[in-house]
Design a protein around this motif. Structure first.
Motif, PDB file in Angstrom:
ATOM      1  N   THR A 127       1.024  -1.315   0.538  1.00 44.79           N
ATOM      2  CA  THR A 127      -0.320  -0.278  -0.141  1.00 44.79           C
ATOM      3  C   THR A 127       0.643   1.204   0.183  1.00 44.79           C
ATOM      4  O   THR A 127       1.631   1.140  -0.108  1.00 44.79           O
ATOM      5  CB  THR A 127      -0.885  -0.376   1.005  1.00 44.79           C
ATOM      6  N   ASP A 128       0.488   2.473  -0.032  1.00 47.84           N
ATOM      7  CA  ASP A 128       1.319   2.986  -0.606  1.00 47.84           C
ATOM      8  C   ASP A 128       0.807   4.178   1.252  1.00 47.84           C
ATOM      9  O   ASP A 128      -0.041   4.046   2.450  1.00 47.84           O
ATOM     10  CB  ASP A 128      -0.041   4.620  -1.076  1.00 47.84           C
ATOM     11  N   LEU A 129       1.937   4.924   1.605  1.00 43.64           N
ATOM     12  CA  LEU A 129       2.013   5.575   3.242  1.00 43.64           C
ATOM     13  C   LEU A 129       1.092   6.353   3.468  1.00 43.64           C
ATOM     14  O   LEU A 129       0.679   6.539   3.940  1.00 43.64           O
ATOM     15  CB  LEU A 129       3.959   5.526   3.452  1.00 43.64           C
ATOM     16  N   GLU A 130       0.556   7.274   2.404  1.00 46.08           N
ATOM     17  CA  GLU A 130       0.383   8.377   2.408  1.00 46.08           C
ATOM     18  C   GLU A 130      -1.276   7.485   2.615  1.00 46.08           C
ATOM     19  O   GLU A 130      -1.985   8.163   3.513  1.00 46.08           O
ATOM     20  CB  GLU A 130       0.138   9.474   1.448  1.00 46.08           C
ATOM     21  N   ALA A 131      -2.132   6.615   1.893  1.00 47.84           N
ATOM     22  CA  ALA A 131      -3.266   5.856   2.258  1.00 47.84           C
ATOM     23  C   ALA A 131      -3.718   5.391   3.296  1.00 47.84           C
ATOM     24  O   ALA A 131      -4.510   5.816   3.966  1.00 47.84           O
ATOM     25  CB  ALA A 131      -3.523   5.574   1.148  1.00 47.84           C
ATOM     26  N   GLU A 132      -2.172   5.139   3.623  1.00 49.27           N
ATOM     27  CA  GLU A 132      -2.732   4.376   4.981  1.00 49.27           C
ATOM     28  C   GLU A 132      -2.862   5.199   6.261  1.00 49.27           C
ATOM     29  O   GLU A 132      -3.386   5.029   7.174  1.00 49.27           O
ATOM     30  CB  GLU A 132      -1.192   3.533   5.217  1.00 49.27           C
ATOM     31  N   LEU A 133      -1.714   6.400   5.885  1.00 53.14           N
ATOM     32  CA  LEU A 133      -2.065   7.665   7.199  1.00 53.14           C
ATOM     33  C   LEU A 133      -3.188   7.825   6.605  1.00 53.14           C
ATOM     34  O   LEU A 133      -3.973   8.877   8.057  1.00 53.14           O
ATOM     35  CB  LEU A 133      -0.906   8.852   6.984  1.00 53.14           C
ATOM     36  N   SER A 134      -3.441   8.182   5.446  1.00 51.95           N
ATOM     37  CA  SER A 134      -5.108   9.412   5.938  1.00 51.95           C
ATOM     38  C   SER A 134      -5.889   7.985   6.348  1.00 51.95           C
ATOM     39  O   SER A 134      -7.616   9.137   6.903  1.00 51.95           O
ATOM     40  CB  SER A 134      -5.076   9.336   4.196  1.00 51.95           C
ATOM     41  N   ARG A 135      -6.453   7.089   5.838  1.00 47.53           N
ATOM     42  CA  ARG A 135      -7.060   5.704   7.021  1.00 47.53           C
ATOM     43  C   ARG A 135      -7.263   5.985   8.372  1.00 47.53           C
ATOM     44  O   ARG A 135      -7.917   5.884   9.197  1.00 47.53           O
ATOM     45  CB  ARG A 135      -7.012   4.765   6.255  1.00 47.53           C
ATOM     46  N   LEU A 136      -6.167   5.927   8.775  1.00 47.17           N
ATOM     47  CA  LEU A 136      -6.021   5.936   9.923  1.00 47.17           C
ATOM     48  C   LEU A 136      -6.728   7.461  10.777  1.00 47.17           C
ATOM     49  O   LEU A 136      -6.412   8.210  11.924  1.00 47.17           O
ATOM     50  CB  LEU A 136      -4.335   5.848  10.487  1.00 47.17           C
ATOM     51  N   LEU A 137      -5.983   8.432  10.412  1.00 48.46           N
ATOM     52  CA  LEU A 137      -6.788   9.392  10.665  1.00 48.46           C
ATOM     53  C   LEU A 137      -8.762  10.047  10.648  1.00 48.46           C
ATOM     54  O   LEU A 137      -8.532  10.980  10.303  1.00 48.46           O
ATOM     55  CB  LEU A 137      -6.262  11.127   9.628  1.00 48.46           C
ATOM     56  N   GLY A 138      -8.670   9.110   9.774  1.00 51.70           N
ATOM     57  CA  GLY A 138     -10.816   8.962   9.151  1.00 51.70           C
ATOM     58  C   GLY A 138     -10.356   9.610   7.882  1.00 51.70           C
ATOM     59  O   GLY A 138     -12.101  10.075   7.808  1.00 51.70           O
TER      60      GLY A 138
END
Length: 164
Positions: A127-138
């Motif tokens: 996965t892309d780190l930016e997408a992962e962080l985006s999901r973690l932030l809601g």
């Protein structure tokens, strides 16, 4: 220890409104009458906001009571208290439920193990780190709910319980 929070029902079909009230009443142990207004972002649906007070963990019980209805969009927040961090739950028909722990200033607190797992998935190319962080932030939930957060004319005003 008690905390306070707000239930935001962003959109619900009219037939579901009494069921939402019954579910909230069941969690809070008291009769609940929500003030419903039309939701302009989704014609034919209704919205409501409800301030609540209860034991720490009440937000999770409210979210669990409401999460099974596919046509319902809602958020539940709880303020931090001396024995528990704050919480935020967001739910949409397409994305399901999102949960975040919040600090005293309302910031989302992401547990260390979730950050490490996101970093590892990204390093493995899953996965892309930016997408992962985006999901973690809601962010996907915020993006979907943002049009519903504006109720238009007649929306009740909610004052902050705590100013920091």
């Amino acid at each position: 220890m008690t905390t306070r929070g707000v239930l935001y029902v962003h959109s619900a079909p009219r037939a579901l409104c009494p069921h939402v009230e019954w579910a909230v009443a069941g969690v809070l142990g008291t009769r609940v009458n929500l003030d419903w207004i039309r939701q302009p972002a989704a014609p034919g649906t209704w919205r409501s906001e409800f301030s609540w007070q209860g034991e720490a963990g009440t937000a999770s019980k409210l979210a669990s009571a409401l999460r099974g209805w596919h046509l319902l969009r809602f958020e539940v927040t709880a303020e931090p208290c001396p024995t528990a961090e704050g919480e935020r739950y967001s739910c949409t028909p397409d994305l399901g439920i999102f949960h975040a722990v919040t600090g005293i200033h309302g910031d989302i607190l992401i547990p260390e193990d979730r950050l490490r797992a996101a970093l590892q998935r990204s390093q493995r190319g899953e996965t892309d780190l930016e997408a992962e962080l985006s999901r973690l932030l809601g962010k996907p939930w915020d993006d979907e709910l943002e049009p519903f957060r504006y109720a238009g004319e007649g929306a009740p005003v909610r004052w902050l319980h705590q100013v920091v």
